[in-house]
Design a protein around this motif. Structure first.
Motif, PDB file in Angstrom:
ATOM      1  N   LYS A  31       0.842  -1.196   0.000  1.00 17.08           N
ATOM      2  CA  LYS A  31       0.000   0.000   0.000  1.00 17.08           C
ATOM      3  C   LYS A  31       0.878   1.247   0.000  1.00 17.08           C
ATOM      4  O   LYS A  31       1.974   1.239   0.536  1.00 17.08           O
ATOM      5  CB  LYS A  31      -0.898   0.019   1.241  1.00 17.08           C
ATOM      6  N   GLU A  32       0.361   2.308  -0.646  1.00 19.37           N
ATOM      7  CA  GLU A  32       1.118   3.559  -0.686  1.00 19.37           C
ATOM      8  C   GLU A  32       1.239   4.129   0.715  1.00 19.37           C
ATOM      9  O   GLU A  32       0.295   4.083   1.502  1.00 19.37           O
ATOM     10  CB  GLU A  32       0.420   4.566  -1.588  1.00 19.37           C
ATOM     11  N   ARG A  33       2.388   4.675   0.984  1.00 23.44           N
ATOM     12  CA  ARG A  33       2.608   5.266   2.303  1.00 23.44           C
ATOM     13  C   ARG A  33       1.931   6.609   2.399  1.00 23.44           C
ATOM     14  O   ARG A  33       1.822   7.338   1.423  1.00 23.44           O
ATOM     15  CB  ARG A  33       4.095   5.424   2.564  1.00 23.44           C
ATOM     16  N   ARG A  34       1.494   6.937   3.555  1.00 18.13           N
ATOM     17  CA  ARG A  34       0.834   8.206   3.807  1.00 18.13           C
ATOM     18  C   ARG A  34       1.859   9.334   3.752  1.00 18.13           C
ATOM     19  O   ARG A  34       2.952   9.216   4.283  1.00 18.13           O
ATOM     20  CB  ARG A  34       0.206   8.146   5.185  1.00 18.13           C
ATOM     21  N   GLU A  35       1.482  10.431   3.080  1.00 18.12           N
ATOM     22  CA  GLU A  35       2.388  11.573   2.997  1.00 18.12           C
ATOM     23  C   GLU A  35       2.502  12.238   4.359  1.00 18.12           C
ATOM     24  O   GLU A  35       1.527  12.355   5.089  1.00 18.12           O
ATOM     25  CB  GLU A  35       1.875  12.591   1.993  1.00 18.12           C
ATOM     26  N   LYS A  36       3.693  12.676   4.672  1.00 13.61           N
ATOM     27  CA  LYS A  36       3.922  13.357   5.941  1.00 13.61           C
ATOM     28  C   LYS A  36       4.275  14.811   5.663  1.00 13.61           C
ATOM     29  O   LYS A  36       4.999  15.107   4.727  1.00 13.61           O
ATOM     30  CB  LYS A  36       5.059  12.688   6.703  1.00 13.61           C
ATOM     31  N   PHE A  37       3.736  15.699   6.459  1.00 15.81           N
ATOM     32  CA  PHE A  37       3.979  17.119   6.290  1.00 15.81           C
ATOM     33  C   PHE A  37       4.627  17.668   7.555  1.00 15.81           C
ATOM     34  O   PHE A  37       4.285  17.265   8.660  1.00 15.81           O
ATOM     35  CB  PHE A  37       2.668  17.875   6.036  1.00 15.81           C
ATOM     36  N   LEU A  38       5.529  18.569   7.350  1.00  9.05           N
ATOM     37  CA  LEU A  38       6.166  19.239   8.472  1.00  9.05           C
ATOM     38  C   LEU A  38       5.501  20.589   8.658  1.00  9.05           C
ATOM     39  O   LEU A  38       5.381  21.366   7.714  1.00  9.05           O
ATOM     40  CB  LEU A  38       7.661  19.429   8.202  1.00  9.05           C
ATOM     41  N   THR A  39       5.031  20.849   9.841  1.00 10.67           N
ATOM     42  CA  THR A  39       4.436  22.150  10.122  1.00 10.67           C
ATOM     43  C   THR A  39       5.335  22.892  11.092  1.00 10.67           C
ATOM     44  O   THR A  39       5.998  22.289  11.921  1.00 10.67           O
ATOM     45  CB  THR A  39       3.028  22.001  10.736  1.00 10.67           C
ATOM     46  N   ALA A  40       5.342  24.185  10.941  1.00  6.66           N
ATOM     47  CA  ALA A  40       6.183  25.015  11.810  1.00  6.66           C
ATOM     48  C   ALA A  40       5.301  26.042  12.492  1.00  6.66           C
ATOM     49  O   ALA A  40       4.328  26.531  11.923  1.00  6.66           O
ATOM     50  CB  ALA A  40       7.264  25.701  10.999  1.00  6.66           C
ATOM     51  N   LYS A  41       5.652  26.380  13.697  1.00  9.83           N
ATOM     52  CA  LYS A  41       4.921  27.398  14.429  1.00  9.83           C
ATOM     53  C   LYS A  41       5.760  28.667  14.432  1.00  9.83           C
ATOM     54  O   LYS A  41       6.912  28.658  14.832  1.00  9.83           O
ATOM     55  CB  LYS A  41       4.671  26.924  15.853  1.00  9.83           C
ATOM     56  N   TYR A  42       5.151  29.733  13.924  1.00  8.89           N
ATOM     57  CA  TYR A  42       5.842  31.008  13.867  1.00  8.89           C
ATOM     58  C   TYR A  42       5.376  31.888  15.018  1.00  8.89           C
ATOM     59  O   TYR A  42       4.259  31.745  15.511  1.00  8.89           O
ATOM     60  CB  TYR A  42       5.547  31.726  12.547  1.00  8.89           C
ATOM     61  N   GLY A  43       6.215  32.848  15.354  1.00  9.21           N
ATOM     62  CA  GLY A  43       5.839  33.828  16.360  1.00  9.21           C
ATOM     63  C   GLY A  43       4.791  34.769  15.813  1.00  9.21           C
ATOM     64  O   GLY A  43       4.558  34.839  14.603  1.00  9.21           O
ATOM     65  N   SER A  44       4.142  35.507  16.688  1.00  9.49           N
ATOM     66  CA  SER A  44       3.046  36.379  16.250  1.00  9.49           C
ATOM     67  C   SER A  44       3.538  37.479  15.311  1.00  9.49           C
ATOM     68  O   SER A  44       2.852  37.824  14.342  1.00  9.49           O
ATOM     69  CB  SER A  44       2.347  36.992  17.463  1.00  9.49           C
ATOM     70  N   HIS A  45       4.727  38.015  15.560  1.00  9.48           N
ATOM     71  CA  HIS A  45       5.257  39.057  14.680  1.00  9.48           C
ATOM     72  C   HIS A  45       5.549  38.491  13.288  1.00  9.48           C
ATOM     73  O   HIS A  45       5.192  39.096  12.272  1.00  9.48           O
ATOM     74  CB  HIS A  45       6.521  39.668  15.285  1.00  9.48           C
ATOM     75  N   GLN A  46       6.168  37.314  13.248  1.00  7.41           N
ATOM     76  CA  GLN A  46       6.484  36.681  11.966  1.00  7.41           C
ATOM     77  C   GLN A  46       5.202  36.329  11.202  1.00  7.41           C
ATOM     78  O   GLN A  46       5.119  36.496   9.989  1.00  7.41           O
ATOM     79  CB  GLN A  46       7.335  35.426  12.199  1.00  7.41           C
ATOM     80  N   MET A  47       4.181  35.866  11.917  1.00  8.46           N
ATOM     81  CA  MET A  47       2.912  35.526  11.266  1.00  8.46           C
ATOM     82  C   MET A  47       2.224  36.774  10.711  1.00  8.46           C
ATOM     83  O   MET A  47       1.616  36.724   9.636  1.00  8.46           O
ATOM     84  CB  MET A  47       1.967  34.812  12.244  1.00  8.46           C
ATOM     85  N   SER A  48       2.332  37.893  11.413  1.00  7.11           N
ATOM     86  CA  SER A  48       1.714  39.119  10.888  1.00  7.11           C
ATOM     87  C   SER A  48       2.435  39.573   9.615  1.00  7.11           C
ATOM     88  O   SER A  48       1.794  40.050   8.676  1.00  7.11           O
ATOM     89  CB  SER A  48       1.699  40.225  11.937  1.00  7.11           C
ATOM     90  N   LEU A  49       3.759  39.409   9.558  1.00  4.71           N
ATOM     91  CA  LEU A  49       4.498  39.740   8.334  1.00  4.71           C
ATOM     92  C   LEU A  49       4.112  38.808   7.190  1.00  4.71           C
ATOM     93  O   LEU A  49       3.969  39.250   6.039  1.00  4.71           O
ATOM     94  CB  LEU A  49       6.007  39.655   8.589  1.00  4.71           C
ATOM     95  N   ILE A  50       3.936  37.535   7.490  1.00  3.47           N
ATOM     96  CA  ILE A  50       3.535  36.570   6.462  1.00  3.47           C
ATOM     97  C   ILE A  50       2.140  36.903   5.944  1.00  3.47           C
ATOM     98  O   ILE A  50       1.894  36.880   4.727  1.00  3.47           O
ATOM     99  CB  ILE A  50       3.598  35.136   7.023  1.00  3.47           C
ATOM    100  N   ARG A  51       1.230  37.228   6.846  1.00  2.05           N
ATOM    101  CA  ARG A  51      -0.133  37.581   6.430  1.00  2.05           C
ATOM    102  C   ARG A  51      -0.144  38.848   5.573  1.00  2.05           C
ATOM    103  O   ARG A  51      -0.875  38.941   4.583  1.00  2.05           O
ATOM    104  CB  ARG A  51      -1.020  37.782   7.656  1.00  2.05           C
ATOM    105  N   LYS A  52       0.661  39.835   5.972  1.00  3.18           N
ATOM    106  CA  LYS A  52       0.739  41.087   5.216  1.00  3.18           C
ATOM    107  C   LYS A  52       1.272  40.817   3.809  1.00  3.18           C
ATOM    108  O   LYS A  52       0.736  41.319   2.823  1.00  3.18           O
ATOM    109  CB  LYS A  52       1.645  42.070   5.948  1.00  3.18           C
ATOM    110  N   ARG A  53       2.316  40.009   3.718  1.00  5.40           N
ATOM    111  CA  ARG A  53       2.907  39.663   2.422  1.00  5.40           C
ATOM    112  C   ARG A  53       1.903  38.902   1.556  1.00  5.40           C
ATOM    113  O   ARG A  53       1.752  39.162   0.363  1.00  5.40           O
ATOM    114  CB  ARG A  53       4.180  38.847   2.662  1.00  5.40           C
ATOM    115  N   LEU A  54       1.215  37.961   2.167  1.00  8.35           N
ATOM    116  CA  LEU A  54       0.228  37.179   1.432  1.00  8.35           C
ATOM    117  C   LEU A  54      -0.914  38.054   0.933  1.00  8.35           C
ATOM    118  O   LEU A  54      -1.397  37.877  -0.188  1.00  8.35           O
ATOM    119  CB  LEU A  54      -0.307  36.055   2.323  1.00  8.35           C
ATOM    120  N   ALA A  55      -1.337  39.019   1.740  1.00  7.89           N
ATOM    121  CA  ALA A  55      -2.407  39.924   1.315  1.00  7.89           C
ATOM    122  C   ALA A  55      -1.979  40.745   0.105  1.00  7.89           C
ATOM    123  O   ALA A  55      -2.759  40.919  -0.851  1.00  7.89           O
ATOM    124  CB  ALA A  55      -2.804  40.845   2.467  1.00  7.89           C
TER     125      ALA A  55
END
Length: 123
Positions: A31-55
């Motif tokens: 059977k095919e193996r399940r894909e694994k994803f790596l998630t990272a937790k960013y700080g609130s300041h970094q997340m606000s910069l990411i959201r601003k860039r994405l917008a």
């Protein structure tokens, strides 16, 4: 793969576990193996910069869709490249050259470029 436990009569290695052997055999397709994803937790300041860039990038995508309606060819506007340029005049001339295939009136293109430069400065 099937895992089975078989007994071995001629092996006397461990007093508590005598006669056990693990046997792996292949049955059919693996059977095919399940894909694994790596998630990272960013700080609130970094997340606000990411959201601003994405917008800004989503706005850019939507506006390019409006300028090139119906889409004729792919236009790649790299925000990092624009931000790396020294002056607004260089940025403006670069964007005009990228948008040279646009069939919209020059006023619409100028407004788009002005809005993009204003939004890029917030990054």
């Amino acid at each position: 793969m099937q895992c089975g436990v078989e007994t071995m009569n001629d092996c006397e290695r461990s007093p508590g576990r005598t006669g056990l052997r693990v046997n792996f055999t292949e049955k059919g397709e693996v059977k095919e193996r399940r894909e694994k994803f790596l998630t990272a937790k960013y700080g609130s300041h970094q997340m606000s910069l990411i959201r601003k860039r994405l917008a800004v990038e989503m706005w850019l995508y939507d506006e390019l869709q409006k300028l090139f309606d119906p889409p004729t060819e792919a236009i790649d506007v790299d925000i990092d490249e624009i931000l790396d340029m020294d002056t607004d005049d260089i940025r403006r001339s670069h964007l005009f050259s990228l948008l040279s295939a646009c069939k919209r009136p020059p006023q619409d293109i100028s407004k788009f470029i002005s809005d993009l430069l204003d939004r890029a400065k917030t990054l």
